[in-house]
Write a protein that holds these residues in place. Structure first.
Motif: not given
Ligand code: AGP
Length: 612
Positions: A397-402, A491-501, A591-598
């Motif tokens: 179905g339609p996915e609207i959140g980026v 990283k994409e929604i909260s702008y915290i730098h994150a790495e997967g390993y 985390i993104a909501v708590m940081r006030g991110c869109n």
């Protein structure tokens, strides 16, 4: 990248276009604009969201039964009022909106400047509207013919819609490598980047093909020609899309709605494709080409972003269950290498939108080399769905959140079913493993539901780490790509730098980053490598890192050493990504909501990346 919507008919265009722009805002949201024809041409443009445009327009003249609108994701020229679309020709008669990039715009600009054209913006789009006007004048051409001639000169990607104050009873649209859909109502027409602005009015649509130009007339007629002026007979399709699917449905954000929809969307992706009691799995699109797929020398997955992470899990699944060699490629890299692709290869493109420019280009390349093209796509009727020889819709179905969530899990469902189907066909999977996986698969939706019920606990953990500047995600085997996906979501929604390993790789470098401020999310659900994961967690704790572990229900050992644990139900290892990703989606969301991110419209991003 950029949303286009246009209307011509008997209704007032403004409310239709504004509502359409709101629906398309996920495609780009740094400025918006609208042009209306009502005897005169009124153009309004504003930096910011569609709401900013509406505030700006308040009390201005918005009458008119023909209009074009645009919501922008900037490529050429900063996001501001002047660079916003629509762009208007020198005489002020033509207005044009554009999604894409005109690559040879500077040569065209030079040539037009020599002819006396003056430009206001820094965009490539403005060149196009001047060029169309130039051809109208030079050769006394009607709008659609001038568009045709101009597009022959333009190199690059475009979906455009243009109209002319002097010829107010028609709108002309065209596409190449960027989507454009024509909606056919009763004596009215809509043009849009996807069907979401159209569905409220009509379910009859035509998906334009590359290098097609459509002219829609107020008298109810339309004509599609190709760039060489040959008349086309496009197929009118009926789309099945409900307006509720495009609303938040009581949730604060589309992303949260989409996370919570997953029990249902996972089920939808499985519907009609699996029956554990009767012991079968069948994936329609694959069956149509089964001999070529099962005898393929190699399968190449091509995708970008989250879809690329799904493809990585596809590699584990196909190799594990069907024993076919697999390569996973970033579409953007594959297209510009000189890759070895043979006729005996199958290329599987994964894409939620079905419009990602790099993925499309990788497919084009593989097509030239004679490989079989297969698409795993969400967006029905999209360019990838149409370009491929065969494929499977994921039915999320339609996915609207980026940030992609439900499309990812549905991609995993389809990949798992394909791997099972192939494993059975190739005789590489034992009957008992096959049966166990089928039963385990059918239990996934209810297990996802169980995880979603831990939302409050996950929110609490989010509160504890929300101020971090960095984060590390570790996973092994099937859950290594989940570590990558968890990091991307954060990283994409909260702008915290994150790495997967991969967890074991930590010792080869990233361990140097660990200190008392570093949250380390460890996906510790693998039964096969449990002890090794425990050791990795010990190594993090020894350096004072904050461990958030995703563990299986009933885990004792890791609970003793981790700072926080989130329990998920047990399943068979190949299916574990379908469960382990859910808490990571919720964690990044909170985390993104708590940081006030869109959350739904993170900065600098757009849902559908239709430019390189
Ligand atoms: C995911 O959260 C993204 N925003 C992005 O990485 C996305 O997955 C990527 O652009 C690919 O898109 P597609 O699936 O529509 O091709």
């Amino acid at each position: 990248m950029c949303g286009i919507v246009a209307y011509i008919g008997n209704q007032q265009a403004y409310p239709i276009i504004i509502e359409g722009l709101r629906r398309l805002e996920y495609r780009g949201y740094d400025s918006a604009g609208i042009a209306l024809l009502n005897g005169d041409l009124h153009t309004y443009k504003k930096k910011g969201k569609v709401q900013d445009l509406e505030n700006f327009i308040d009390n201005k003249n918005i009458s008119g039964t023909a209009g074009i609108g645009h919501t922008r994701w900037a490529t050429h020229g900063k996001p501001d009022d002047i660079n916003a679309h629509p762009h208007v020709s020198g005489s002020g008669d033509l207005a044009l909106v554009h999604n894409g990039i005109i690559e040879n715009y500077s040569q065209l600009k030079e040539a037009l400047s020599e002819l006396g054209h003056k430009f206001e913006s820094e965009t490539d789009t403005e060149i196009l509207v001047h060029l169309i006007e130039e051809y109208q004048k030079q050769d006394n051409l009607p709008l659609e013919k001038a568009v045709q001639k101009a597009l022959k000169k333009a190199i690059g990607a475009y979906a455009i819609v243009v109209f002319d104050r002097k010829d107010p009873n028609k709108i002309v649209g065209a596409r190449k490598s960027s989507p454009l859909v024509l909606g056919i109502g009763a004596d009215e027409f809509f043009l849009a980047s996807d069907a979401t602005p159209i569905i409220k009015f009509t379910n009859k649509v035509i998906y334009l093909n590359d290098e097609e130009i459509v002219t829609v007339n107020r008298n109810g007629s339309y004509e599609v020609v190709n760039i060489d002026n040959q008349v086309q007979s496009p197929k009118v399709q009926e789309i099945d899309l409900k307006i509720e699917e495009l609303e938040k449905g009581g949730y604060d954000h589309f992303m949260l709605k989409e996370i919570h929809q997953q029990p249902k969307t996972i089920l939808e992706s499985m519907r009609g494709r699996i029956n554990a009691d009767q012991g079968w799995v069948t994936v329609g699109g694959m069956q149509d080409h089964i001999s070529r797929i099962k005898n393929a020398d190699r399968i190449i997955f091509a995708a970008c972003g989250t879809s690329w992470h799904a493809a990585m899990i596809g590699e584990y699944l196909f190799e594990d269950l069907a024993r076919i060699p697999v390569e996973v490629e970033y579409a953007s890299e594959l297209r510009y290498r000189n890759p070895i692709i043979r006729e005996s290869d199958v290329i599987i493109a994964l894409s939620q939108s079905g419009e990602t420019a790099d993925t499309l280009a990788a497919l084009e390349l593989a097509k030239k080399k004679g490989a079989l093209l297969y698409g795993i796509v969400n967006n029905v009727g999209s360019s990838i769905a149409r370009l491929t020889d065969s494929g499977s819709y994921i039915h999320a179905g339609p996915e609207i959140g980026v940030a992609s969530t439900k499309a990812f899990t549905s991609q995993l469902v389809v990949l798992t079913l394909m791997a099972l189907n192939l494993g059975k066909e190739r005789g590489t999977i034992s009957e008992s493993t096959y049966r166990q996986l089928l039963f385990a698969m059918e239990q996934i939706p209810s297990k996802v539901e169980q995880i979603l019920q831990q939302d409050e606990k996950i929110k609490y953990i989010a509160g504890e780490i929300k101020n971090s500047q960095n984060a590390l995600y570790l996973g092994r085997g099937y859950n290594f790509p989940i570590a990558l996906e968890g990091a991307l979501k954060l990283k994409e929604i909260s702008y915290i730098h994150a790495e997967g390993y991969p967890a074991a790789e930590m010792k080869h470098g990233p361990i140097a980053l660990i200190d008392m401020y570093m949250p380390v999310v460890v996906i510790a659900t693998n039964q096969s490598a449990y002890e090794k994961i425990v050791s990795n967690i010990q190594e993090v704790k020894a350096r004072k890192g904050i461990v958030i572990a995703i563990v299986l229900e009933g885990d004792v050992e890791i609970k003793k050493i981790a700072d926080f644990t989130i329990e998920i139900p047990e399943t068979l290892e190949p299916l574990s990504p379908l469960l382990s990703v859910i808490p990571l989606q919720l964690l990044s969301y909170h985390i993104a909501v708590m940081r006030g991110c869109n959350v739904d419209q993170p900065r600098n991003l757009a849902k559908s990346v239709t430019v390189e």
